[in-house]
Design a protein around this motif. Structure first.
Motif, PDB file in Angstrom:
ATOM      1  N   ARG A  19       0.858  -1.186   0.000  1.00 23.12           N
ATOM      2  CA  ARG A  19       0.000   0.000   0.000  1.00 23.12           C
ATOM      3  C   ARG A  19       0.888   1.227   0.000  1.00 23.12           C
ATOM      4  O   ARG A  19       1.669   1.444   0.923  1.00 23.12           O
ATOM      5  CB  ARG A  19      -0.921   0.015   1.204  1.00 23.12           C
ATOM      6  CG  ARG A  19      -1.925   1.168   1.213  1.00 23.12           C
ATOM      7  CD  ARG A  19      -2.864   1.046   2.399  1.00 23.12           C
ATOM      8  NE  ARG A  19      -3.973   1.988   2.354  1.00 23.12           N
ATOM      9  CZ  ARG A  19      -4.110   3.019   3.183  1.00 23.12           C
ATOM     10  NH1 ARG A  19      -3.195   3.233   4.107  1.00 23.12           N
ATOM     11  NH2 ARG A  19      -5.163   3.823   3.087  1.00 23.12           N
ATOM     12  N   ILE A  51      -7.669   9.655  -9.363  1.00 25.39           N
ATOM     13  CA  ILE A  51      -8.931   9.819  -8.649  1.00 25.39           C
ATOM     14  C   ILE A  51      -9.225  11.305  -8.551  1.00 25.39           C
ATOM     15  O   ILE A  51      -8.364  12.104  -8.188  1.00 25.39           O
ATOM     16  CB  ILE A  51      -8.877   9.143  -7.265  1.00 25.39           C
ATOM     17  CG1 ILE A  51     -10.219   9.242  -6.554  1.00 25.39           C
ATOM     18  CG2 ILE A  51      -7.752   9.699  -6.400  1.00 25.39           C
ATOM     19  CD1 ILE A  51     -10.329   8.340  -5.328  1.00 25.39           C
ATOM     20  N   GLY A  55     -14.080  11.573  -6.218  1.00 19.95           N
ATOM     21  CA  GLY A  55     -13.960  10.140  -6.020  1.00 19.95           C
ATOM     22  C   GLY A  55     -14.058   9.292  -7.271  1.00 19.95           C
ATOM     23  O   GLY A  55     -14.025   8.056  -7.177  1.00 19.95           O
ATOM     24  N   THR A  57     -12.683   7.315 -10.329  1.00 19.64           N
ATOM     25  CA  THR A  57     -11.385   6.682 -10.513  1.00 19.64           C
ATOM     26  C   THR A  57     -11.159   6.255 -11.962  1.00 19.64           C
ATOM     27  O   THR A  57     -12.107   6.047 -12.724  1.00 19.64           O
ATOM     28  CB  THR A  57     -11.238   5.459  -9.603  1.00 19.64           C
ATOM     29  OG1 THR A  57     -12.290   4.529  -9.900  1.00 19.64           O
ATOM     30  CG2 THR A  57     -11.329   5.849  -8.139  1.00 19.64           C
ATOM     31  N   THR A  68      -6.138  -0.549  -6.311  1.00 24.03           N
ATOM     32  CA  THR A  68      -7.252   0.305  -5.925  1.00 24.03           C
ATOM     33  C   THR A  68      -6.711   1.638  -5.427  1.00 24.03           C
ATOM     34  O   THR A  68      -5.883   1.671  -4.517  1.00 24.03           O
ATOM     35  CB  THR A  68      -8.098  -0.338  -4.818  1.00 24.03           C
ATOM     36  OG1 THR A  68      -8.594  -1.608  -5.272  1.00 24.03           O
ATOM     37  CG2 THR A  68      -9.279   0.556  -4.465  1.00 24.03           C
ATOM     38  N   SER A  70      -7.457   5.384  -3.711  1.00 24.82           N
ATOM     39  CA  SER A  70      -8.410   6.060  -2.834  1.00 24.82           C
ATOM     40  C   SER A  70      -7.768   7.357  -2.348  1.00 24.82           C
ATOM     41  O   SER A  70      -6.569   7.565  -2.518  1.00 24.82           O
ATOM     42  CB  SER A  70      -8.800   5.169  -1.657  1.00 24.82           C
ATOM     43  OG  SER A  70      -7.663   4.826  -0.880  1.00 24.82           O
ATOM     44  N   ARG A  71      -8.577   8.210  -1.719  1.00 23.04           N
ATOM     45  CA  ARG A  71      -8.030   9.467  -1.209  1.00 23.04           C
ATOM     46  C   ARG A  71      -8.780   9.886   0.031  1.00 23.04           C
ATOM     47  O   ARG A  71      -9.926   9.479   0.262  1.00 23.04           O
ATOM     48  CB  ARG A  71      -8.059  10.566  -2.276  1.00 23.04           C
ATOM     49  CG  ARG A  71      -9.432  11.010  -2.694  1.00 23.04           C
ATOM     50  CD  ARG A  71      -9.342  11.981  -3.890  1.00 23.04           C
ATOM     51  NE  ARG A  71      -8.887  13.297  -3.501  1.00 23.04           N
ATOM     52  CZ  ARG A  71      -8.531  14.259  -4.372  1.00 23.04           C
ATOM     53  NH1 ARG A  71      -8.556  13.999  -5.680  1.00 23.04           N
ATOM     54  NH2 ARG A  71      -8.146  15.452  -3.948  1.00 23.04           N
ATOM     55  N   ASP A  72      -8.118  10.716   0.800  1.00 24.55           N
ATOM     56  CA  ASP A  72      -8.703  11.314   1.994  1.00 24.55           C
ATOM     57  C   ASP A  72      -8.549  12.814   1.823  1.00 24.55           C
ATOM     58  O   ASP A  72      -7.453  13.361   2.010  1.00 24.55           O
ATOM     59  CB  ASP A  72      -7.985  10.804   3.249  1.00 24.55           C
ATOM     60  CG  ASP A  72      -8.584  11.322   4.534  1.00 24.55           C
ATOM     61  OD1 ASP A  72      -9.261  12.376   4.514  1.00 24.55           O
ATOM     62  OD2 ASP A  72      -8.355  10.695   5.581  1.00 24.55           O
ATOM     63  N   VAL A  78      -3.477  10.612  -0.924  1.00 22.89           N
ATOM     64  CA  VAL A  78      -3.939   9.624  -1.889  1.00 22.89           C
ATOM     65  C   VAL A  78      -3.203   8.317  -1.607  1.00 22.89           C
ATOM     66  O   VAL A  78      -2.052   8.329  -1.159  1.00 22.89           O
ATOM     67  CB  VAL A  78      -3.704  10.095  -3.339  1.00 22.89           C
ATOM     68  CG1 VAL A  78      -2.219  10.274  -3.657  1.00 22.89           C
ATOM     69  CG2 VAL A  78      -4.359   9.166  -4.340  1.00 22.89           C
ATOM     70  N   TYR A  79      -3.890   7.208  -1.852  1.00 21.71           N
ATOM     71  CA  TYR A  79      -3.350   5.899  -1.536  1.00 21.71           C
ATOM     72  C   TYR A  79      -3.473   4.978  -2.749  1.00 21.71           C
ATOM     73  O   TYR A  79      -4.370   5.155  -3.579  1.00 21.71           O
ATOM     74  CB  TYR A  79      -4.105   5.289  -0.348  1.00 21.71           C
ATOM     75  CG  TYR A  79      -4.213   6.217   0.819  1.00 21.71           C
ATOM     76  CD1 TYR A  79      -5.358   6.999   1.005  1.00 21.71           C
ATOM     77  CD2 TYR A  79      -3.171   6.355   1.730  1.00 21.71           C
ATOM     78  CE1 TYR A  79      -5.457   7.876   2.072  1.00 21.71           C
ATOM     79  CE2 TYR A  79      -3.267   7.237   2.803  1.00 21.71           C
ATOM     80  CZ  TYR A  79      -4.414   8.002   2.961  1.00 21.71           C
ATOM     81  OH  TYR A  79      -4.505   8.876   4.008  1.00 21.71           O
ATOM     82  N   GLN A  81      -3.565   0.861  -3.160  1.00 21.03           N
ATOM     83  CA  GLN A  81      -3.499  -0.504  -2.669  1.00 21.03           C
ATOM     84  C   GLN A  81      -3.190  -1.413  -3.854  1.00 21.03           C
ATOM     85  O   GLN A  81      -3.955  -1.467  -4.815  1.00 21.03           O
ATOM     86  CB  GLN A  81      -4.825  -0.908  -2.027  1.00 21.03           C
ATOM     87  CG  GLN A  81      -4.870  -2.354  -1.543  1.00 21.03           C
ATOM     88  CD  GLN A  81      -3.922  -2.612  -0.395  1.00 21.03           C
ATOM     89  OE1 GLN A  81      -3.824  -1.822   0.534  1.00 21.03           O
ATOM     90  NE2 GLN A  81      -3.205  -3.734  -0.448  1.00 21.03           N
TER      91      GLN A  81
END
Length: 115
Positions: A19, A51, A55, A57, A68, A70-72, A78-79, A81
């Motif tokens: 990750r 992304i 949200g 993608t 995968t 994702s973000r916060d 941003v991440y 996986q």
């Protein structure tokens, strides 16, 4: 000015997972699209995933179904996986972010998939 710092790279066996994380810092308000590219020696940097702030993608065909993103937004992070990793996923992974019409890049983190 936006600074991006990646973390989470390393050595993993084929079939394993990693990750990646990327945090943006600076005087930031409302970052736009964020994403990941990767680069191997002698090759052009290639798109991996992105992304939007809402949200939505997008993935390259070579990683779709395995990676995968994702973000916060609260953390300006941003991440990525990465599952079912393959030797051909070996590369330096760079995160990027669009902010006020400019693209900003991180320094990169090495991912090596090898037995």
């Amino acid at each position: 000015q936006v600074q991006l710092v990646e973390s989470g790279g390393g050595l993993v066996q084929p079939g394993g997972s990693l990750r990646l994380s990327c945090a943006a810092s600076g005087s930031i308000f409302s970052i736009g699209t964020m994403g990941w590219n990767r680069q191997t020696p002698g090759k052009l940097r290639e798109f991996v995933a992105s992304i939007t702030s809402g949200g939505s993608t997008n993935y390259s065909g070579s990683v779709k179904g395995r990676f995968t993103i994702s973000r916060d937004n609260a953390r300006n992070s941003v991440y990525l996986q990465m599952n079912s990793l393959k030797p051909e996923d070996t590369a330096v992974y760079y995160c990027y972010a669009y902010y006020r019409g400019n693209i900003h890049w991180g320094q990169g983190t090495q991912v090596t998939v090898s037995s």
